[in-house]
Scaffold this motif. Structure first.
Motif, short mmCIF file in Angstrom:
data_model
loop_
_atom_site.label_atom_id
_atom_site.label_comp_id
_atom_site.label_asym_id
_atom_site.label_seq_id
_atom_site.Cartn_x
_atom_site.Cartn_y
_atom_site.Cartn_z
N GLU A 164 0.85 -1.20 0.00
CA GLU A 164 0.00 0.00 0.00
C GLU A 164 0.88 1.24 0.00
OE1 GLU A 164 -3.55 2.14 -0.12
OE2 GLU A 164 -3.34 -0.05 -0.12
N LYS A 165 0.49 2.24 -0.80
CA LYS A 165 1.21 3.50 -0.83
C LYS A 165 0.84 4.35 0.38
CE LYS A 165 2.19 7.42 -3.89
NZ LYS A 165 1.88 8.02 -5.21
N VAL A 166 1.83 5.03 0.94
CA VAL A 166 1.58 5.90 2.07
C VAL A 166 0.82 7.13 1.59
CG1 VAL A 166 2.63 7.31 3.88
CG2 VAL A 166 3.68 5.13 3.24
N SER A 167 -0.36 7.36 2.16
CA SER A 167 -1.19 8.50 1.80
C SER A 167 -2.09 8.87 2.97
CB SER A 167 -2.05 8.17 0.57
OG SER A 167 -3.03 9.17 0.36
N ASP A 168 -2.25 10.17 3.21
CA ASP A 168 -3.10 10.58 4.32
C ASP A 168 -4.58 10.29 4.07
OD1 ASP A 168 -3.68 12.54 2.46
OD2 ASP A 168 -2.86 14.19 3.63
N LYS A 169 -4.92 9.81 2.87
CA LYS A 169 -6.30 9.41 2.60
C LYS A 169 -6.75 8.27 3.52
CE LYS A 169 -6.29 10.73 -2.30
NZ LYS A 169 -6.42 10.26 -3.71
N ILE A 170 -5.79 7.50 4.02
CA ILE A 170 -6.13 6.37 4.87
C ILE A 170 -6.74 6.82 6.19
CG2 ILE A 170 -3.94 6.12 6.16
CD1 ILE A 170 -4.18 3.06 5.47
N LEU A 171 -6.50 8.08 6.57
CA LEU A 171 -7.07 8.60 7.82
C LEU A 171 -8.60 8.61 7.76
CD1 LEU A 171 -4.63 11.60 8.47
CD2 LEU A 171 -4.69 9.41 9.67
N ARG A 172 -9.15 8.73 6.56
CA ARG A 172 -10.60 8.82 6.40
C ARG A 172 -11.29 7.50 6.77
NH1 ARG A 172 -10.46 11.22 0.25
NH2 ARG A 172 -9.09 13.02 0.63
N ILE A 173 -10.58 6.39 6.63
CA ILE A 173 -11.21 5.09 6.85
C ILE A 173 -10.62 4.34 8.05
CG2 ILE A 173 -11.78 4.84 4.41
CD1 ILE A 173 -9.42 2.81 4.24
N LYS A 174 -9.75 4.98 8.79
CA LYS A 174 -9.01 4.25 9.83
C LYS A 174 -9.93 3.59 10.86
CE LYS A 174 -8.16 8.13 13.00
NZ LYS A 174 -7.11 8.89 13.74
N LYS A 175 -11.03 4.25 11.21
CA LYS A 175 -11.90 3.68 12.25
C LYS A 175 -12.73 2.50 11.74
CE LYS A 175 -12.03 7.74 15.20
NZ LYS A 175 -12.85 8.73 15.92
N LYS A 176 -12.65 2.24 10.43
CA LYS A 176 -13.33 1.07 9.88
C LYS A 176 -12.50 -0.20 10.03
CE LYS A 176 -16.07 3.59 6.44
NZ LYS A 176 -16.41 3.72 5.00
N PHE A 177 -11.18 -0.04 10.22
CA PHE A 177 -10.34 -1.24 10.30
C PHE A 177 -9.41 -1.28 11.51
CE2 PHE A 177 -7.63 1.65 7.86
CZ PHE A 177 -6.36 1.41 8.36
N LEU A 178 -9.31 -0.19 12.27
CA LEU A 178 -8.44 -0.18 13.44
C LEU A 178 -9.17 -0.73 14.67
CD1 LEU A 178 -6.47 3.20 13.31
CD2 LEU A 178 -5.68 0.92 12.63
N HIS A 179 -8.53 -1.67 15.35
CA HIS A 179 -9.03 -2.17 16.62
C HIS A 179 -8.88 -1.05 17.66
CE1 HIS A 179 -8.91 -4.51 20.40
NE2 HIS A 179 -9.61 -5.41 19.74
N PRO A 180 -9.77 -0.98 18.67
CA PRO A 180 -9.65 0.07 19.69
C PRO A 180 -8.26 0.16 20.32
CG PRO A 180 -11.75 -1.04 19.92
CD PRO A 180 -10.99 -1.79 18.86
N ASN A 181 -7.60 -0.99 20.51
CA ASN A 181 -6.24 -0.96 21.06
C ASN A 181 -5.27 -0.26 20.12
OD1 ASN A 181 -7.15 -2.41 23.27
ND2 ASN A 181 -6.38 -4.38 22.54
N GLU A 182 -5.48 -0.41 18.82
CA GLU A 182 -4.60 0.23 17.84
C GLU A 182 -4.83 1.74 17.79
OE1 GLU A 182 -4.60 -3.72 14.95
OE2 GLU A 182 -5.97 -2.05 14.58
#
Length: 213
Positions: free
Chosen positions: A106-124
């Motif tokens: 995956e390319k590093v892009s700040d676009k990933i911030l928009r979806i982070k809560k869809k795939f990040l576990h609460p601990n992460e």
């Protein structure tokens, strides 16, 4: 093939390629007859990605082809080994292993911030949110979880609820601990992670029979 890396180990052949305009492919030669009509409708860059993967396969197993299950999971035919593929222009990678293996880039892009809560576990979220290098941290988490999904037999749909990556140092990411879990089991893995230009690349290999755990 101006940029080519070999991440192979004792269990798997893992090859990584960067496209160049000097590369030329014959789609009818490389794309399987079963996939050719669909491939003709691909965007030019997507077609190149698929062709790179097939070219890598020809280098290792020239008598095999890649087909897809109903859910889109690739497999070799005739059966010879487990495979995983990943591509994001201009890169593509192929893993061939005697065990289940998952790779993702995956390319590093700040676009990933928009979806982070869809795939990040609460601990992460707790150890990544607000960090100066948050985008890189969660990009690494993403490629690890995508690789875990490809390798784990459960195929849980929720990367947020059933997959977790443990804290790591973005400046020292050679190996990262991670797991797939639910109320009845906890399967631990070690992901190998590397950065290639502005992309992160993750490899997860099965090292035990999950059915015996």
């Amino acid at each position: 093939m101006p940029f080519y890396k070999d991440y192979s180990d004792k269990n798997a052949t893992i090859l990584y390629w960067k496209y160049s305009e000097e590369d030329h492919f014959d789609a009818e030669e490389l794309i399987e007859p079963e996939n050719l009509e669909k491939a003709k409708d691909y965007h030019p860059k997507k077609l190149i990605e698929h062709l790179m993967v097939r070219k890598l396969l020809k280098m290792v197993l020239p008598d095999r082809k890649i087909l897809y299950k109903t859910a889109g999971e690739p497999y070799l035919w005739p059966p010879a080994a487990q495979i995983s593929i990943t591509h994001s222009f201009p890169f593509a990678a192929l893993a061939i292993s005697k065990n289940r293996v998952g790779i993702d880039l995956e390319k590093v892009s700040d676009k990933i911030l928009r979806i982070k809560k869809k795939f990040l576990h609460p601990n992460e979220i707790a150890w990544t949110e607000g960090q100066e290098n948050e985008v890189e941290l969660i990009t690494i988490i993403w490629v690890i979880k995508e690789s875990l999904y490809k390798v784990h037999l459960s195929k849980y749909w929720s990367l947020k609820d059933y997959y977790e990556v443990y804290p790591f140092d973005v400046n020292n990411i050679g190996e990262v601990k991670c797991r797939v879990f639910d109320d009845f089991f906890n399967h631990e893995f070690t992901a190998k992670v590397t950065k290639v230009e502005d992309f992160y690349f993750a490899i997860v290999e099965e090292t035990r029979d999950l059915n015996d755990v």
